[in-house]
Design a protein around this motif. Structure first.
Motif, mmCIF file in Angstrom:
data_model
loop_
_atom_site.group_PDB
_atom_site.id
_atom_site.type_symbol
_atom_site.label_atom_id
_atom_site.label_comp_id
_atom_site.label_asym_id
_atom_site.label_seq_id
_atom_site.Cartn_x
_atom_site.Cartn_y
_atom_site.Cartn_z
ATOM 1 N N PRO A 50 0.799 -1.221 0.000
ATOM 2 C CA PRO A 50 0.000 0.000 0.000
ATOM 3 C C PRO A 50 0.835 1.276 0.000
ATOM 4 C CG PRO A 50 -0.229 -1.234 2.062
ATOM 5 C CD PRO A 50 0.476 -2.116 1.110
ATOM 6 N N CYS A 51 2.039 1.224 0.548
ATOM 7 C CA CYS A 51 2.901 2.408 0.563
ATOM 8 C C CYS A 51 3.319 2.817 -0.852
ATOM 9 C CB CYS A 51 4.153 2.133 1.391
ATOM 10 S SG CYS A 51 3.813 1.468 3.028
ATOM 11 N N ASN A 52 3.237 1.884 -1.799
ATOM 12 C CA ASN A 52 3.698 2.139 -3.166
ATOM 13 C C ASN A 52 2.549 2.161 -4.172
ATOM 14 O OD1 ASN A 52 6.028 1.648 -1.747
ATOM 15 N ND2 ASN A 52 6.962 0.331 -3.275
ATOM 16 N N GLY A 82 5.539 -5.469 0.515
ATOM 17 C CA GLY A 82 4.784 -4.647 1.475
ATOM 18 C C GLY A 82 5.210 -5.010 2.889
ATOM 19 N N GLU A 83 5.842 -4.074 3.555
ATOM 20 C CA GLU A 83 6.490 -4.363 4.837
ATOM 21 C C GLU A 83 5.530 -4.929 5.878
ATOM 22 O OE1 GLU A 83 9.704 -4.070 5.009
ATOM 23 O OE2 GLU A 83 9.859 -4.739 7.078
ATOM 24 N N THR A 84 4.318 -4.396 5.900
ATOM 25 C CA THR A 84 3.389 -4.825 6.943
ATOM 26 C C THR A 84 2.639 -6.098 6.566
ATOM 27 O OG1 THR A 84 1.763 -3.335 5.978
ATOM 28 C CG2 THR A 84 2.984 -2.529 7.909
ATOM 29 N N GLN A 85 2.774 -6.546 5.319
ATOM 30 C CA GLN A 85 1.935 -7.658 4.867
ATOM 31 C C GLN A 85 2.691 -8.975 4.687
ATOM 32 O OE1 GLN A 85 -1.190 -6.672 4.817
ATOM 33 N NE2 GLN A 85 -0.480 -4.591 5.156
ATOM 34 N N GLY A 118 9.420 2.792 -2.541
ATOM 35 C CA GLY A 118 9.011 3.587 -1.375
ATOM 36 C C GLY A 118 9.094 2.762 -0.112
ATOM 37 N N CYS A 119 8.237 1.744 -0.002
ATOM 38 C CA CYS A 119 8.204 0.920 1.211
ATOM 39 C C CYS A 119 9.579 0.293 1.456
ATOM 40 C CB CYS A 119 7.131 -0.151 1.064
ATOM 41 S SG CYS A 119 6.660 -0.908 2.643
ATOM 42 N N ASP A 120 9.823 -0.029 2.712
ATOM 43 C CA ASP A 120 11.169 -0.307 3.234
ATOM 44 C C ASP A 120 12.139 -1.037 2.313
ATOM 45 O OD1 ASP A 120 9.741 0.608 5.428
ATOM 46 O OD2 ASP A 120 10.659 -0.798 6.812
ATOM 47 N N LYS A 121 11.754 -2.203 1.801
ATOM 48 C CA LYS A 121 12.713 -3.030 1.056
ATOM 49 C C LYS A 121 12.757 -2.684 -0.418
ATOM 50 C CE LYS A 121 13.390 -5.283 4.835
ATOM 51 N NZ LYS A 121 12.455 -4.449 5.619
ATOM 52 N N GLY A 190 1.402 6.971 0.257
ATOM 53 C CA GLY A 190 2.792 7.193 0.654
ATOM 54 C C GLY A 190 3.255 6.190 1.698
ATOM 55 N N HIS A 191 4.550 6.258 2.005
ATOM 56 C CA HIS A 191 5.120 5.330 2.986
ATOM 57 C C HIS A 191 5.092 5.937 4.377
ATOM 58 C CE1 HIS A 191 8.833 7.672 3.117
ATOM 59 N NE2 HIS A 191 8.985 7.563 1.806
ATOM 60 N N CYS A 192 5.540 5.178 5.358
ATOM 61 C CA CYS A 192 5.490 5.605 6.753
ATOM 62 C C CYS A 192 6.149 6.980 6.913
ATOM 63 C CB CYS A 192 6.188 4.590 7.649
ATOM 64 S SG CYS A 192 5.315 3.019 7.749
ATOM 65 N N ASN A 193 5.547 7.786 7.794
ATOM 66 C CA ASN A 193 5.953 9.192 7.862
ATOM 67 C C ASN A 193 6.899 9.513 9.011
ATOM 68 O OD1 ASN A 193 4.222 8.997 9.999
ATOM 69 N ND2 ASN A 193 2.645 10.331 9.142
ATOM 70 N N THR A 197 12.516 3.145 8.118
ATOM 71 C CA THR A 197 13.393 2.666 7.049
ATOM 72 C C THR A 197 13.025 3.260 5.694
ATOM 73 O OG1 THR A 197 13.663 0.644 8.302
ATOM 74 C CG2 THR A 197 14.357 0.598 6.005
ATOM 75 N N ALA A 198 11.749 3.374 5.403
ATOM 76 C CA ALA A 198 11.356 3.894 4.096
ATOM 77 C C ALA A 198 11.804 5.346 3.933
ATOM 78 C CB ALA A 198 9.853 3.771 3.914
ATOM 79 N N SER A 199 11.516 6.172 4.939
ATOM 80 C CA SER A 199 11.958 7.569 4.864
ATOM 81 C C SER A 199 13.469 7.638 4.763
ATOM 82 C CB SER A 199 11.501 8.340 6.108
ATOM 83 O OG SER A 199 10.105 8.301 6.242
HETATM 84 FE FE1 FES Z 1 5.650 0.592 4.021
HETATM 85 FE FE2 FES Z 1 6.193 1.501 6.565
HETATM 86 S S1 FES Z 1 4.950 -0.179 5.935
HETATM 87 S S2 FES Z 1 6.938 2.158 4.668
#
Ligand code: FES
Length: 571
Positions: A50-52, A82-85, A118-121, A190-193, A197-199
């Motif tokens: 979802p972040c992307n 997706g980091e959370t999934q 965008g998302c972490d990895k 967007g990714h985590c604010n 790691t994503a930022s």
């Molecule tokens: Fe995607 Fe935090 S879950 S950036």
């Protein structure tokens, strides 16, 4: 003009070039082939990331820029994490994603690539791939989400999940209120604010020089991101003409700049493994010692969660990455270039700080030394790291009794047991969570504290683990212990009741037993029994080939570069 790589597919009058062109016409004219830079848009857009998920719209703006500059844009959906999934942990799939992206870039008739992540990895895997195939490449970071609020207070995505869930366990927040906060957490695309790691990786992609200057940190919902995406489309066509490849941009100097930036922004510890892995792809001999050495003089300037108060939208409003880097410009490598071919430092000339609460002045930093500290000792011969900015100052020198857990399941089963022999001075040790052990080195090192101690008001304890920690987390957490327990590291011989000494200023981590006794102890049978033993697929390949966290947790057969040449034709 020199011949393009794609001309090897498209130039000529023979049967093979006929086939390559014919199947790619899709309504495009003859002029779309020979002599026109073919630009892949390696796109990690996915509804399951979802972040992307907004990156398809961003890609449309990149395409306009590519067309405008005379190139031909080609959407290339790639593996997205997706980091959370993703189970068991997205890190297990980072190297697989990088490998798949690398091979698709090499296999296809392309001359340059725009990396949309965008998302972490996703940015790490894209950069690892681009570094190994070494085609002209530029990143478009997807940008952070806007700030959500709950009961009038800003919500830090990720960080406040940890905080609020601890409040529930401590009995100071109701479960109902916790559930109410859920719908407020993710305000926009967007990714985590937080400075997770994503930022961090978006900002480091720019610090490395792999983006158009000024793009990292633009909120995903901000129209200026689309304008910069358009300009990036133009830029990548120029990069192809200039033959500006990752190998010419990713130098020791650019990694130096990324490490300075990592410290100044208070970035995620995950950046350490990602930068080491990217460096390994281009043959830059980066080590854990470089992080400690380079960052030693760098102050923490950015007051963002989890170390501070604000969120990514505030950082951009306050002047963004360029304003931060301008504060420490004397510490940067002045020769390292960006995707534009110009030195990174040149892009900082006009940067200004608009909010000194968010970006502190050099002479009044949040912390004078902000980097990632490298620890060594008989518990971590190859090193372990800690982020002092996220730790409790009173715990940076600490001696305490170990309470050992042999797996994350063991931890969950016992941590809230009222009879667990633990107090505020204990040191929680979790093993079997390294790259090989879990497998995939999950973000479990910031172990939740025992409920009975939370209820007594304890909010931090020393924790030690061979896994990673979420960039949005905080606490006195020693992580990335290497060698990991599953690879025979001494962590697998620690027992509950051993005295452990952490000395962050002295850079040491030891268990108070003799070398002889430590060597004589048998490894933990309980941990060994808990280890995953994959029988097939990527997981098996990964466990058999993954390297330690101290070198970036890449797979041994993926380190280095293969280049862009493919010698055989398909027909
Ligand atoms: Fe995607 Fe935090 S879950 S950036």
């Amino acid at each position: 003009m020199t011949a393009l790589r794609s001309d090897e597919w498209y130039a000529g009058q023979d049967r093979n070039s006929y086939m390559h062109r014919a199947w790619m016409r899709r309504g495009t004219p003859n002029s779309s082939f020979q002599g026109r830079p073919q630009i892949a848009l390696a796109n990690t857009a996915s509804d399951l990331t979802p972040c992307n998920s907004h990156l398809n719209e961003v890609a449309e703006h990149v395409k306009q820029g590519v067309w405008e500059a005379g190139g031909v844009p080609l959407n290339l959906p790639v593996v997205s994490l997706g980091e959370t999934q993703v189970r068991p942990t997205a890190m297990l799939w980072r190297n697989m994603a990088a490998m798949a992206i690398e091979e698709m870039l090499r296999a296809n008739p392309i001359d340059g690539v725009v990396l949309l992540g965008g998302c972490d990895k996703t940015i790490p895997s894209l950069l690892m791939a681009a570094a190994s195939v070494d085609l002209p490449a530029v990143v478009v970071p997807g940008g952070p989400m806007l700030t959500g609020t709950f009961r009038g207070t800003p919500l830090g995505c990720g960080t406040d999940v940890w905080r609020l869930s601890e409040e529930v366990r401590a009995g100071t927040l109701t479960e109902g209120a916790f559930m109410d906060s859920e719908s407020s957490m993710i305000r926009s695309r967007g990714h985590c604010n937080t400075m997770g790691t994503a930022s961090t990786m978006g900002l480091l992609a720019e610090s490395l020089g792999t983006t158009m200057p000024g793009i990292a940190g633009i909120p995903a919902a901000d129209s200026r991101l689309l304008a910069r995406a358009h300009e990036t489309g133009r830029l990548v066509v120029d990069m192809v003409a200039a033959d500006r490849r990752p190998s010419s941009m990713l130098t020791a100097g650019s990694f130096h700049n990324a490490i300075v930036a990592l410290a100044a922004i208070g970035g995620s510890t995950n950046a350490v493994v990602h930068l080491l892995a990217i460096a390994g792809r281009v043959g830059v001999p980066l080590t854990l010692d470089d992080f400690d050495r380079i960052a030693a003089e760098v102050p923490l300037l950015v007051d963002l969660q989890p170390a501070g108060r604000y969120l990514m939208e505030d950082l951009y409003r306050a002047g963004g990455l360029a304003a931060v880097l301008r504060e420490v410009v004397d510490l940067l490598d002045h020769d390292a270039i960006t995707a534009t071919g110009e030195p990174l430092v040149k892009s900082l000339t006009d940067a200004q700080v608009w909010d000194r609460e968010v970006i502190r002045p050099r002479e009044a930093p949040l912390q004078p030394n902000a980097g990632i500290a490298l620890l060594r000792g008989n518990l971590a011969p190859n090193g372990a790291i800690i982020k002092p900015a996220a730790a409790s100052p009173h715990l940076l020198r600490h001696r305490g009794r170990a309470v050992v857990f042999d797996s994350i399941e063991d931890f969950h089963a016992r941590i809230d047991d009222p009879d667990l022999d633990v107090d505020a001075d204990s040191v929680l040790v979790l093993r079997g969570c390294g790259p090989r052990g879990y497998p995939g080195m999950p973000e479990v090192s910031n172990m939740p504290l025992p409920a009975k101690l939370l209820q007594q008001g304890v909010r931090d304890m020393v924790r030690i683990c061979d896994g990673r920690m979420s960039g949005t987390a905080y606490g006195t957490v020693v992580l990335h212990v290497a060698p990991e327990a599953a690879a025979g590291g001494p962590l697998d011989r620690v027992r509950t009741g051993d005295w452990i000494v952490l000395d962050v200023p002295g850079r040491s981590l030891d268990v108070e037993i003799t070398a002889e006794e430590l060597a004589a102890r048998p490894p933990s049978e309980a941990m060994s029994a808990a280890l995953a033993r994959p029988r097939r697929g990527w997981e098996k390949l990964y466990v058999e080939t993954v390297l330690g966290a101290d070198t970036g947790a890449d797979c041994d057969f993926l380190v280095g570069s293969s280049g862009d040449k493919v010698s055989r034709e398909s027909h």
